[in-house]
Design an enzyme around this catalytic site. Sequence first.
Site, short mmCIF file in Angstrom:
data_model
loop_
_atom_site.label_atom_id
_atom_site.label_comp_id
_atom_site.label_asym_id
_atom_site.label_seq_id
_atom_site.Cartn_x
_atom_site.Cartn_y
_atom_site.Cartn_z
N THR A 167 0.90 -1.35 -0.06
CA THR A 167 0.00 0.03 -0.20
C THR A 167 0.92 1.66 -0.45
OG1 THR A 167 -0.14 0.21 2.32
CG2 THR A 167 -1.84 -1.68 0.98
N GLY A 168 0.02 2.16 -0.67
CA GLY A 168 1.47 3.85 -0.22
C GLY A 168 2.31 3.34 -1.40
N ALA A 169 1.48 2.82 -2.81
CA ALA A 169 3.31 1.96 -3.37
C ALA A 169 3.40 3.39 -4.75
CB ALA A 169 2.76 1.01 -4.21
N GLY A 215 7.45 8.12 -2.48
CA GLY A 215 8.16 7.70 -1.39
C GLY A 215 8.32 6.02 -1.29
N ILE A 216 8.12 6.03 0.09
CA ILE A 216 8.57 3.74 0.49
C ILE A 216 7.88 3.23 -0.78
CG2 ILE A 216 8.69 2.38 2.84
CD1 ILE A 216 9.70 5.31 4.22
N SER A 248 6.59 5.33 13.46
CA SER A 248 7.32 6.62 13.48
C SER A 248 8.14 6.66 14.11
CB SER A 248 6.44 7.68 13.41
OG SER A 248 7.87 8.61 13.60
N TYR A 259 -0.64 12.09 14.48
CA TYR A 259 -0.14 11.49 13.77
C TYR A 259 1.09 10.51 14.70
CZ TYR A 259 3.76 9.81 10.36
OH TYR A 259 4.86 9.18 9.88
N LYS A 304 0.43 6.40 14.99
CA LYS A 304 1.64 6.10 14.96
C LYS A 304 2.12 4.40 16.19
CE LYS A 304 2.94 6.22 10.29
NZ LYS A 304 2.40 5.76 9.40
N ILE A 309 13.42 10.04 5.99
CA ILE A 309 13.50 9.29 4.63
C ILE A 309 13.30 10.94 3.09
CG2 ILE A 309 13.44 7.43 3.16
CD1 ILE A 309 14.71 6.37 5.66
N1 LIG Z 1 9.44 9.58 5.15
C1 LIG Z 1 9.87 9.94 6.61
O1 LIG Z 1 10.80 9.84 7.05
C2 LIG Z 1 8.99 9.07 7.44
C3 LIG Z 1 9.01 9.00 8.92
C4 LIG Z 1 8.84 7.97 9.44
C5 LIG Z 1 7.57 7.72 8.91
N2 LIG Z 1 7.09 7.23 7.73
C6 LIG Z 1 6.10 6.60 7.01
O2 LIG Z 1 6.56 5.94 6.57
C7 LIG Z 1 5.13 5.15 5.55
C8 LIG Z 1 5.45 5.97 3.81
O3 LIG Z 1 5.99 6.92 4.12
P1 LIG Z 1 6.50 7.75 3.02
O4 LIG Z 1 7.45 8.91 3.29
O5 LIG Z 1 6.91 7.05 1.24
O6 LIG Z 1 4.93 8.68 2.57
P2 LIG Z 1 4.37 9.76 1.02
O7 LIG Z 1 3.45 10.56 2.19
O8 LIG Z 1 5.50 9.66 0.55
O9 LIG Z 1 4.04 7.97 0.48
C9 LIG Z 1 2.95 7.86 1.17
C10 LIG Z 1 1.75 7.19 0.30
O10 LIG Z 1 0.55 6.80 1.32
C11 LIG Z 1 -0.54 7.37 0.07
N3 LIG Z 1 -2.05 7.72 0.81
C12 LIG Z 1 -2.54 8.03 1.91
N4 LIG Z 1 -3.59 8.45 2.26
C13 LIG Z 1 -4.02 7.21 1.28
C14 LIG Z 1 -5.26 6.23 1.65
N5 LIG Z 1 -6.25 6.86 1.81
N6 LIG Z 1 -5.53 5.55 0.65
C15 LIG Z 1 -4.67 4.69 -0.02
N7 LIG Z 1 -3.36 5.36 -0.18
C16 LIG Z 1 -2.96 6.46 1.17
C17 LIG Z 1 -0.23 8.36 -1.21
O11 LIG Z 1 -0.95 8.72 -1.83
C18 LIG Z 1 1.29 8.08 -0.84
O12 LIG Z 1 1.38 7.06 -1.95
C19 LIG Z 1 4.67 6.27 6.09
O13 LIG Z 1 3.11 5.32 6.75
C20 LIG Z 1 5.05 7.58 6.38
O14 LIG Z 1 4.34 7.62 8.48
C21 LIG Z 1 7.86 7.78 6.56
#
Ligand SMILES: NC(=O)c1ccc[n+]([C@@H]2O[C@H](COP(=O)([O-])OP(=O)(O)OC[C@H]3O[C@@H](n4cnc5c(N)ncnc54)[C@H](O)[C@@H]3O)[C@@H](O)[C@H]2O)c1
Length: 242
Positions: free
Chosen positions: A4-6, A9-10, A134, A148, A152, A181
């Site tokens: 999910t969230g593909a 980002g991550i 997080s 948030y 988490k 990240i």
């Molecule tokens: N980037 C960081 O430094 C960081 C730090 C701590 C935790 N995280 C966690 O890592 C995970 C990935 O983070 P990221 O930085 O890649 O985030 P990002 O915002 O770049 O990507 C998140 C993705 O989730 C999707 N999304 C959001 N709401 C949605 C929904 N209701 N249904 C379906 N898809 C949905 C978005 O469209 C997006 O593509 C997240 O859970 C985030 O909380 C990231």
Amino acid sequence: MIVTGAAQGIGQATAEAFAEAGARVFAVDIKGEAVKRAVAGLARPSLHHARRYDLRDIAGLGGLVEEASESLGNLWALAHVAGTLKRQPLDEVGEEEWDLQLDVDLKAGFFLCRAFGQALVAGGRGGRIVNFSSPGFIRGTRLGAHAYVAAKGGVVSMSRDFARWYGPHGITVNTLLPGPIDTPMQHTDNTEEVVAAGVAACPLGRLGQPEEVASVVVFLASDHASYISGAAISVTGGALMY
Ligand SMILES: NC(=O)c1ccc[n+]([C@@H]2O[C@H](COP(=O)([O-])OP(=O)(O)OC[C@H]3O[C@@H](n4cnc5c(N)ncnc54)[C@H](O)[C@@H]3O)[C@@H](O)[C@H]2O)c1
């Protein structure tokens, strides 16, 4: 593998890493066009499937897992990476923002992991669930992510509970604590000063790349991680030690 969230980002990096490792990916995101583009960019794109879905649609999650099972032929791992972050001062957090954070970052994961866990139990071959929390779950936030981090924290407790419940079925459940990240989320509603402060607090002195988190997800989904469950793993360049 379900990721999910593909779309970015991550999550996107995780889909890429699974595809490179030879797995088939069912990529889910609320951003329909972006997730299609992400899947088109994977190794052997015809093996994978892009699905636009808002994970807040709780009633449809069982059907989503069934669809993934039919598309992939079987189920093994769920990487539930999707999340959302609205930064704002504590005094400005209203019920609407609270509900958004809790709905996306905790409630959706609870029902998705349960639907996936039920399908794995029915399959009888075990499996893997990787959730995303997080570092703020332990240390709180300096960055306006108050609701948030509350959500988490719930993700870690939920994952540990699921690890106990599904362990007897050969299913591991772990949580990653990534950060900082270099993804769109890192830069959303954020200032360069705050990003720089995150880097300064990190012993490695740089932002992590999404691929550096994705590789840990692939490890957790592999046979190499068969005895790891209920863990909350810091992937922070040393920014979080506990
Ligand atoms: N980037 C960081 O430094 C960081 C730090 C701590 C935790 N995280 C966690 O890592 C995970 C990935 O983070 P990221 O930085 O890649 O985030 P990002 O915002 O770049 O990507 C998140 C993705 O989730 C999707 N999304 C959001 N709401 C949605 C929904 N209701 N249904 C379906 N898809 C949905 C978005 O469209 C997006 O593509 C997240 O859970 C985030 O909380 C990231």
